[in-house]
Design an enzyme around this catalytic site. Structure first.
Site, PDB file in Angstrom:
ATOM      1  N   SER A 115      54.111  18.710  48.432  1.00  0.00           N
ATOM      2  CA  SER A 115      52.809  19.427  48.555  1.00  0.00           C
ATOM      3  C   SER A 115      52.857  20.343  49.614  1.00  0.00           C
ATOM      4  O   SER A 115      53.454  20.138  50.639  1.00  0.00           O
ATOM      5  CB  SER A 115      51.513  18.151  48.600  1.00  0.00           C
ATOM      6  OG  SER A 115      50.493  18.851  48.987  1.00  0.00           O
ATOM      7  N   TYR A 128      48.188  11.074  52.417  1.00  0.00           N
ATOM      8  CA  TYR A 128      48.913  11.892  51.574  1.00  0.00           C
ATOM      9  C   TYR A 128      49.791  12.981  52.269  1.00  0.00           C
ATOM     10  O   TYR A 128      50.857  12.971  51.764  1.00  0.00           O
ATOM     11  CB  TYR A 128      47.845  12.883  50.957  1.00  0.00           C
ATOM     12  CG  TYR A 128      48.181  13.845  49.888  1.00  0.00           C
ATOM     13  CD1 TYR A 128      48.626  13.230  48.567  1.00  0.00           C
ATOM     14  CD2 TYR A 128      48.373  15.169  49.818  1.00  0.00           C
ATOM     15  CE1 TYR A 128      48.997  13.929  47.437  1.00  0.00           C
ATOM     16  CE2 TYR A 128      48.834  15.982  48.822  1.00  0.00           C
ATOM     17  CZ  TYR A 128      49.040  15.115  47.601  1.00  0.00           C
ATOM     18  OH  TYR A 128      49.345  16.160  46.545  1.00  0.00           O
TER      19      TYR A 128
HETATM   20  N1  NAP Z   1      47.167  19.305  41.610  1.00  0.00           N
HETATM   21  C1  NAP Z   1      47.566  19.900  42.800  1.00  0.00           C
HETATM   22  O1  NAP Z   1      47.018  20.774  43.141  1.00  0.00           O
HETATM   23  C2  NAP Z   1      48.654  19.299  43.355  1.00  0.00           C
HETATM   24  C3  NAP Z   1      49.122  20.045  44.572  1.00  0.00           C
HETATM   25  C4  NAP Z   1      50.313  19.643  45.119  1.00  0.00           C
HETATM   26  C5  NAP Z   1      51.030  18.749  44.773  1.00  0.00           C
HETATM   27  N2  NAP Z   1      50.558  18.020  43.765  1.00  0.00           N
HETATM   28  C6  NAP Z   1      51.424  16.597  43.360  1.00  0.00           C
HETATM   29  O2  NAP Z   1      51.833  16.859  41.967  1.00  0.00           O
HETATM   30  C7  NAP Z   1      52.038  15.479  41.499  1.00  0.00           C
HETATM   31  C8  NAP Z   1      51.125  15.546  39.974  1.00  0.00           C
HETATM   32  O3  NAP Z   1      49.834  15.790  40.514  1.00  0.00           O
HETATM   33  P1  NAP Z   1      48.788  16.030  39.282  1.00  0.00           P
HETATM   34  O4  NAP Z   1      47.850  16.939  40.142  1.00  0.00           O
HETATM   35  O5  NAP Z   1      49.401  16.200  38.102  1.00  0.00           O
HETATM   36  O6  NAP Z   1      47.922  14.565  39.352  1.00  0.00           O
HETATM   37  P2  NAP Z   1      47.077  13.826  38.300  1.00  0.00           P
HETATM   38  O7  NAP Z   1      46.679  14.785  37.391  1.00  0.00           O
HETATM   39  O8  NAP Z   1      46.167  13.128  39.037  1.00  0.00           O
HETATM   40  O9  NAP Z   1      48.043  12.842  37.640  1.00  0.00           O
HETATM   41  C9  NAP Z   1      48.674  11.765  38.401  1.00  0.00           C
HETATM   42  C10 NAP Z   1      49.848  11.442  37.520  1.00  0.00           C
HETATM   43  O10 NAP Z   1      50.438  10.197  38.406  1.00  0.00           O
HETATM   44  C11 NAP Z   1      50.595   9.046  37.558  1.00  0.00           C
HETATM   45  N3  NAP Z   1      50.333   7.871  38.625  1.00  0.00           N
HETATM   46  C12 NAP Z   1      49.399   7.727  39.624  1.00  0.00           C
HETATM   47  N4  NAP Z   1      49.516   6.383  39.985  1.00  0.00           N
HETATM   48  C13 NAP Z   1      50.667   5.998  39.477  1.00  0.00           C
HETATM   49  C14 NAP Z   1      51.257   4.554  39.510  1.00  0.00           C
HETATM   50  N5  NAP Z   1      50.808   3.531  40.224  1.00  0.00           N
HETATM   51  N6  NAP Z   1      52.322   4.400  38.592  1.00  0.00           N
HETATM   52  C15 NAP Z   1      52.610   5.147  37.537  1.00  0.00           C
HETATM   53  N7  NAP Z   1      52.042   6.278  37.729  1.00  0.00           N
HETATM   54  C16 NAP Z   1      51.113   6.812  38.391  1.00  0.00           C
HETATM   55  C17 NAP Z   1      49.229   9.168  36.929  1.00  0.00           C
HETATM   56  O11 NAP Z   1      49.402   8.067  35.802  1.00  0.00           O
HETATM   57  P3  NAP Z   1      47.962   7.693  34.924  1.00  0.00           P
HETATM   58  O12 NAP Z   1      47.767   8.652  33.903  1.00  0.00           O
HETATM   59  O13 NAP Z   1      48.403   6.316  34.339  1.00  0.00           O
HETATM   60  O14 NAP Z   1      47.038   7.576  36.066  1.00  0.00           O
HETATM   61  C18 NAP Z   1      49.494  10.496  36.327  1.00  0.00           C
HETATM   62  O15 NAP Z   1      50.404  10.990  35.416  1.00  0.00           O
HETATM   63  C19 NAP Z   1      51.673  14.634  42.431  1.00  0.00           C
HETATM   64  O16 NAP Z   1      52.769  14.079  43.126  1.00  0.00           O
HETATM   65  C20 NAP Z   1      50.741  15.451  43.508  1.00  0.00           C
HETATM   66  O17 NAP Z   1      50.694  14.697  44.596  1.00  0.00           O
HETATM   67  C21 NAP Z   1      49.597  18.274  42.999  1.00  0.00           C
END
Ligand code: NAP
Length: 222
Positions: A115, A128
């Site tokens: 991130s 985080y």
């Molecule tokens: N969105 C952004 O702006 C952004 C920016 C920088 C970095 N990121 C990073 O990108 C990655 C994906 O983010 P996103 O925005 O797509 O997040 P999201 O929409 O909140 O989805 C999170 C994912 O992680 C899974 N997860 C969470 N806890 C878990 C656990 N204990 N065991 C297995 N799976 C788990 C969730 O599964 P469930 O469906 O079962 O809950 C879901 O598939 C993350 O690492 C995040 O930190 C995101």
């Protein structure tokens, strides 16, 4: 990616779902276990999943993540432990469990989704930021250790991407204000992140390893 098998955590939605779709388009066989099969909160669940895996995977994408808002004054032990577990320790456990198989293939690609908060800070992102900074270090360390075996390890650090996580942690007014601070004037899409992931995890990338690539529309430049 024809003939390659990829494990993508967090493949149920958001960035992980887009990466899974893009890798399938590129010809990979993609594994996206649900939380019932692979719960990153639980070392026993991770070890059980690894033990049930019949053949090596070529590609690991550590994408699942959580972002519970807290600063130093209101940081709970549970939020710190849970965040480090899902965002840092579970990815390491998976990489450790899968790299022996990759070594046997003489080929592997590991991508850790980091991130922008691993390199700059925004208030209330303490657990985080610690977890994502840690994964950048893990990326460098694994890259050096595994390069002799044909395994390349990189990180991809998105800025603001339009997913559930961003909507959950920012009000509509905050998102409007964030847009004005991004030089490209918009949030990124999961598909744009998936495109970069596809290159880094493909055989077309033979030289980039140990890097965490910022993909943020220029956000961290200003
Ligand atoms: N969105 C952004 O702006 C952004 C920016 C920088 C970095 N990121 C990073 O990108 C990655 C994906 O983010 P996103 O925005 O797509 O997040 P999201 O929409 O909140 O989805 C999170 C994912 O992680 C899974 N997860 C969470 N806890 C878990 C656990 N204990 N065991 C297995 N799976 C788990 C969730 O599964 P469930 O469906 O079962 O809950 C879901 O598939 C993350 O690492 C995040 O930190 C995101």
């Amino acid at each position: 990616m024809n003939g390659r098998t990829a494990l993508i955590t967090g493949g149920s939605r958001g960035i992980g779902a887009a990466i899974a779709e893009r890798f399938r388009q590129a010809g990979a066989q993609v594994l996206t276990p649900s939380r019932n099969d692979l719960d990153l909160f639980s070392d026993a669940s991770i070890d059980g999943w690894l033990a049930r895996l019949g053949s090596p995977v070529d590609i690991l994408v550590n994408c699942a993540g959580i972002n519970r808002l807290a600063g130093v004054a209101d940081l709970s032990d549970d939020d710190l432990r849970d965040t480090l577990q899902v965002n840092l320790l579970a990815p390491l456990r998976l990489a450790r469990g899968l790299c022996a198989g990759m070594k046997s293939l003489g080929y592997g690609r590991i991508l850790n989704i980091s991130s922008v908060w691993s390199v700059v800070y925004r208030e209330s992102r303490l657990p985080y930021a610690i977890s994502k900074s840690g994964i950048n270090g893990m990326t460098r360390a694994l890259a050096v250790e595994l390069a002799p075996h044909g395994i390349l390890v990189n990180g991809l650090a998105p800025g603001y991407i339009a997913t559930d996580m961003t909507i959950r942690n920012n009000s509509p007014e905050e998102i409007d204000s964030i847009r004005t601070k991004i030089p490209t004037g918009r949030l990124g899409t999961p598909e744009e992140i998936a495109e970069i992931a596809a290159f880094l995890c493909s055989a077309a990338n033979g030289l980039i390893t140990g890097q965490t690539i910022l993909a943020d529309g220029g956000y961290t430049l200003t």
